[in-house]
Design a protein around this motif. Structure first.
Motif, mmCIF file in Angstrom:
data_model
loop_
_atom_site.group_PDB
_atom_site.id
_atom_site.type_symbol
_atom_site.label_atom_id
_atom_site.label_comp_id
_atom_site.label_asym_id
_atom_site.label_seq_id
_atom_site.Cartn_x
_atom_site.Cartn_y
_atom_site.Cartn_z
ATOM 1 N N ILE A 197 -19.639 -9.382 30.793
ATOM 2 C CA ILE A 197 -19.922 -8.133 30.575
ATOM 3 C C ILE A 197 -18.451 -7.603 30.106
ATOM 4 N N ASP A 198 -17.937 -7.557 29.107
ATOM 5 C CA ASP A 198 -17.163 -6.648 28.855
ATOM 6 C C ASP A 198 -17.478 -4.994 27.642
ATOM 7 N N ASN A 199 -16.937 -3.855 28.723
ATOM 8 C CA ASN A 199 -16.445 -3.008 27.247
ATOM 9 C C ASN A 199 -15.237 -2.289 26.560
ATOM 10 N N GLY A 200 -13.990 -3.631 26.702
ATOM 11 C CA GLY A 200 -13.512 -3.649 25.945
ATOM 12 C C GLY A 200 -12.258 -2.680 26.890
ATOM 13 N N ILE A 201 -12.475 -1.842 27.991
ATOM 14 C CA ILE A 201 -11.843 -1.375 28.550
ATOM 15 C C ILE A 201 -11.356 -2.283 30.006
ATOM 16 N N LEU A 202 -12.414 -2.634 30.427
ATOM 17 C CA LEU A 202 -12.367 -3.856 31.260
ATOM 18 C C LEU A 202 -13.490 -4.844 30.775
ATOM 19 N N GLN A 203 -13.004 -6.380 32.171
ATOM 20 C CA GLN A 203 -13.856 -6.888 31.998
ATOM 21 C C GLN A 203 -14.559 -7.961 33.413
ATOM 22 N N VAL A 204 -15.616 -7.623 32.976
ATOM 23 C CA VAL A 204 -16.592 -8.586 35.003
ATOM 24 C C VAL A 204 -16.853 -9.947 34.400
ATOM 25 N N THR A 205 -16.462 -10.469 35.654
ATOM 26 C CA THR A 205 -16.935 -11.738 35.160
ATOM 27 C C THR A 205 -18.295 -11.911 36.749
ATOM 28 N N VAL A 230 -22.049 -2.365 33.325
ATOM 29 C CA VAL A 230 -21.484 -1.645 32.677
ATOM 30 C C VAL A 230 -21.889 -0.613 31.651
ATOM 31 N N LEU A 231 -21.224 0.408 31.298
ATOM 32 C CA LEU A 231 -21.294 1.220 30.574
ATOM 33 C C LEU A 231 -20.604 1.905 29.399
ATOM 34 N N ARG A 232 -20.629 1.644 28.320
ATOM 35 C CA ARG A 232 -19.647 1.871 26.850
ATOM 36 C C ARG A 232 -18.600 3.289 27.516
ATOM 37 N N GLY A 233 -17.441 2.640 27.298
ATOM 38 C CA GLY A 233 -16.389 3.264 28.002
ATOM 39 C C GLY A 233 -16.443 4.139 29.476
ATOM 40 N N MET A 258 -14.349 7.824 24.421
ATOM 41 C CA MET A 258 -14.726 6.632 23.866
ATOM 42 C C MET A 258 -14.487 5.360 23.971
ATOM 43 N N SER A 259 -14.340 4.161 24.402
ATOM 44 C CA SER A 259 -14.045 3.288 23.548
ATOM 45 C C SER A 259 -14.852 3.020 22.473
ATOM 46 N N PRO A 260 -14.324 2.658 21.289
ATOM 47 C CA PRO A 260 -14.937 2.190 19.946
ATOM 48 C C PRO A 260 -15.243 0.914 19.595
ATOM 49 N N GLN A 261 -15.306 -0.075 21.272
ATOM 50 C CA GLN A 261 -15.602 -0.971 21.348
ATOM 51 C C GLN A 261 -17.052 -0.979 22.530
ATOM 52 N N GLY A 262 -18.427 -1.664 21.390
ATOM 53 C CA GLY A 262 -19.465 -1.231 22.757
ATOM 54 C C GLY A 262 -18.988 -2.380 23.511
ATOM 55 N N VAL A 263 -20.311 -1.726 24.405
ATOM 56 C CA VAL A 263 -20.163 -3.329 25.438
ATOM 57 C C VAL A 263 -21.206 -4.396 25.230
ATOM 58 N N LYS A 264 -19.809 -5.597 25.272
ATOM 59 C CA LYS A 264 -20.470 -7.067 25.532
ATOM 60 C C LYS A 264 -21.157 -8.347 26.566
ATOM 61 N N LEU A 265 -21.246 -8.827 26.147
ATOM 62 C CA LEU A 265 -22.598 -9.453 26.944
ATOM 63 C C LEU A 265 -22.103 -11.114 26.764
ATOM 64 N N GLN A 266 -21.562 -12.143 27.335
ATOM 65 C CA GLN A 266 -21.296 -13.347 27.376
ATOM 66 C C GLN A 266 -22.325 -13.560 27.811
ATOM 67 N N ILE A 267 -23.100 -14.985 28.129
ATOM 68 C CA ILE A 267 -24.064 -15.494 29.149
ATOM 69 C C ILE A 267 -23.666 -17.322 28.857
ATOM 70 N N GLN A 268 -23.139 -17.431 29.762
ATOM 71 C CA GLN A 268 -22.224 -19.412 30.140
ATOM 72 C C GLN A 268 -23.201 -20.019 31.210
ATOM 73 N N ASP A 269 -23.040 -21.170 31.194
ATOM 74 C CA ASP A 269 -23.959 -22.001 32.159
ATOM 75 C C ASP A 269 -23.107 -21.787 33.094
ATOM 76 N N ARG A 270 -22.663 -21.276 33.885
ATOM 77 C CA ARG A 270 -22.395 -20.804 35.367
ATOM 78 C C ARG A 270 -21.973 -19.321 35.245
ATOM 79 N N HIS A 271 -21.275 -19.039 33.779
ATOM 80 C CA HIS A 271 -21.196 -16.774 34.598
ATOM 81 C C HIS A 271 -21.659 -16.579 33.496
ATOM 82 N N VAL A 272 -21.529 -15.222 34.060
ATOM 83 C CA VAL A 272 -21.705 -13.666 32.711
ATOM 84 C C VAL A 272 -21.084 -13.229 33.100
#
Length: 649
Positions: A17-25, A122-125, A1-15
């Motif tokens: 999702i980052d779990n430390g393994i990949l980042q989906v925009t 997106v799931l952790r790890g 499992m990745s030590p990082q939890g799943v993070k969500l960033q909400i921007q004006d034109r983009h969302v």
């Protein structure tokens, strides 16, 4: 499992999702996947800087629709959300929604009349992400009728990186480039999808035919496919479909997978290899809802690897991940109430036997039978069913079967058994409730049978693969090992039979060598096309004058063809049997060895038969196109039942 939890960033034109393994925009609120960052690569997807001429970049859901009868084309909508919503946000999981509601004021030629909710998880790890969608047509009179001809997820990858594609163990290879399909570099062939590469960037591809249909798969085999970036570090991009329950047409339905683009698809509903029969037809004011997916986009890599062995390593790892996803189905994590979890589903088991008294006095185990639950309908209706869910399995060598994790509802149990013609349907409906375990006991399938078999051609397996498939024209070679996946095979018939049509002599001819895999049209001297007539010649030691003979003809596919049957006189104006115009499969030019299954029972009066030499004439009566054809699965002639009685006296 990745030590990082799943993070969500909400921007004006983009969302993001980052779990430390990949980042989906994803674009906000449209829900188009504009970027996937992984293993130091900023974006695996084609973007606006891409050389590709495709208007649509990145990853997206789209839908094609038509009028209910197929007479009027609707449109193609790349599904663009108008509302963004966070469904779940924890360190273990982020699920987001991009929805687009429908209302009567929306233009009917732009927007399909459906409420559509696209979800991404997106799931952790996890080295990947999931996507599914909920389609809903409300039961109100203002909601118009339509036919859903196709819906899918498509990913356009970076063409400068992804050059190696894998669809199956025998279909994985370095691929031509998108530019190779430009007009200056290729010759267009008989239909838009197929091109002859005459000036490819990589000389090794010169003289090959490229066609996305070469890489089609049956649903039962379409579990994992994708692309590998051939630059260090090697990165694999894989689309994994862990279940067929939301796909239409059953386990043998064929769908597109990956192809030059580089493009990677998750197909849910399509008309390919079937025609308008397989488009879900939603009536005006009809309430309908269906969940497509989830499917898994999986990423893997080999650090520093650039060899062919490393590409095989990534492919083998993708297959292992696919098995893990299959074993995890149904997923426990989707947050929508419309996706039922395991404890909300039911299970069915039993044993299927075959009774054919002309083969054995005992029951025969239905070894390898395809057994499934599908919405209630007629015998064999499952292969044209597309609105609901289907759940299929294979019986073991003793005919035992178990169908697990079935959504609640009413079903019929259907089956077909390799080696026997026809379809089985259990007449007793099956009602699935949460947590149920239904044991159906021993079920018996009696194949359609009217008398003893006098002769047979082929193998009853719903495919024409056992028949003669010619070598392709040397001008049209590709590297696909399956013989039927070569371009232009329909033209080889007239070259093999330049003056007379095929003649097959029972007891002398070999169907693997002398029965062409498809009964196609022939080009006449005036360059028009006409149907063809094949002959089956056979001998009868005697003719039973007290009964009727039966010719069973099973077709593996048909495309705007007509089967006519005559016996001993090819010139009779009225045939003994005509199928009428049937089929919209297009399997021959889409490199398929089957489409939809047809079974015909032709009565042959004893008066038209003779002791000694006889000939059955099979005519494909329709011309007008090189792709009007019939594709046979199996043919056999049965004698009257009275022959058996007389033999036992």
């Amino acid at each position: 499992m990745s030590p990082q939890g799943v993070k969500l960033q909400i921007q004006d034109r983009h969302v993001v999702i980052d779990n430390g393994i990949l980042q989906v925009t994803l674009s906000n609120p449209e829900g188009i996947v504009t970027g996937i960052s992984y293993n130091g690569i900023n974006n695996l997807l084609a973007d606006e800087s891409s050389r590709s001429k495709d208007k649509q970049k990145g990853g997206y859901w789209d839908v094609n629709w038509d009028s209910v009868d197929g007479s009027k084309k609707g449109g193609l909508e790349v599904i663009s959300g108008t509302k963004f919503e966070v469904i779940m946000k924890t360190e273990e999981q982020v699920e987001v929604s991009f929805s687009r509601p429908w209302e009567p004021s929306l233009p009917g030629d732009i927007f399909v009349p459906l409420n559509i909710d696209k979800r991404f998880i997106v799931l952790r790890g996890s080295s990947g992400f999931y996507s599914y969608a909920i389609y809903e047509h409300l039961g109100s009179p203002e909601w118009p009728a339509f036919s859903l001809s196709q819906t899918r997820i498509a990913f356009k990858l970076r063409e400068e990186k992804f050059h190696y594609m894998a669809v199956a163990d025998n279909r994985r290879r370095f691929m031509p480039l998108p530019e190779d399909r430009d007009a200056k570099n290729c010759q267009r062939l008989a239909y838009d999808e197929a091109v002859l590469l005459v000036n490819p960037i990589e000389p090794e591809f010169k003289g090959e035919v490229d066609d996305k249909y070469q890489y089609s798969c049956e649903n039962k085999d379409l579990r994992v496919h994708g692309w590998i970036s051939t630059e260090s570090p090697l990165v694999g991009f894989w689309q994994i479909t862990p279940s067929d329950e939301f796909r239409s047409g059953g386990p043998l339905k064929q769908n597109l997978s990956s192809h030059v683009g580089p493009t990677c698809l998750a197909m849910f509903t399509s008309l390919h290899y079937a025609g308008y029969d397989l488009g879900p037809k939603i009536g005006q004011g009809e309430a309908w809802k269906k969940v497509f997916g989830p499917v898994f986009i999986y990423l893997n890599s080999v650090v520093g690897g650039e060899s062919r062995d490393d590409t095989l390593t990534l492919w083998e790892d993708a297959k292992r991940q696919m098995m893990a996803e299959v074993q995890s189905w149904p997923y426990s994590f989707p947050a929508s109430k419309d996706f039922p979890s395991s404890d909300q589903r039911g299970n069915v088991n039993g044993r299927l036997l075959v009774r054919d008294r002309f083969i054995s006095k005992d029951y025969i185990s239905a070894k390898g039978a395809y057994v499934g639950l599908a919405p209630p309908g007629d015998v064999g209706s499952w292969q044209r069913e597309s609105k609901g869910y289907q759940f299929w399995t294979r019986a073991d060598e003793n005919g035992n079967f178990s169908i697990n994790h079935v959504c609640t509802g009413d079903y019929n149990l259907y089956a077909w058994v390799p080696g026997f013609i026809g379809d089985y349907r259990n007449d007793v409906p099956v009602t699935i409730t949460p947590g149920c375990y239904i044991h159906l006991g021993h079920l018996v399938y009696e194949p359609p049978r009217d008398g003893p078999t006098l002769w047979e051609i082929g193998i009853p397996d719903r495919s024409a693969a056992e028949f003669y498939i010619p070598d392709p024209d040397p001008k049209y070679i590709n590297r696909i090992p399956d013989r039927f996946r070569q371009y232009g095979l329909w033209e080889r018939y007239a070259e093999l039979y330049p003056k007379e049509d095929l003649v097959y002599t029972v007891g002398v001819s070999d169907y693997t060598k002398h029965w062409f895999f498809a009964q196609v049209t022939r080009r006449k001297n005036d360059n028009t096309l006409q149907g063809t007539t094949w002959q089956i010649r056979f001998k009868l030691d005697r003719v039973d004058e007290t009964g009727t003979y039966k010719l069973k003809v099973a077709l593996a596919s048909a495309n705007q063809g007509e089967l006519q049957v005559r016996v001993n006189d090819p010139n009779t104006k009225r045939p003994l049997f005509s199928s009428g115009l049937i089929g919209r499969d297009n399997a021959v030019f889409r490199h398929g060895i089957h489409g939809l299954y047809w079974l015909f029972n032709v009565e042959i009066p004893n008066a038209v038969l003779a002791k000694g030499e006889n000939t059955i004439y099979l005519t494909q009566a329709r011309g007008q196109s090189p792709w009007r054809y019939l594709m046979y699965d199996y043919i056999h002639l049965e004698g009257p039942l009275t022959m058996v009685h007389k033999a036992t006296i």
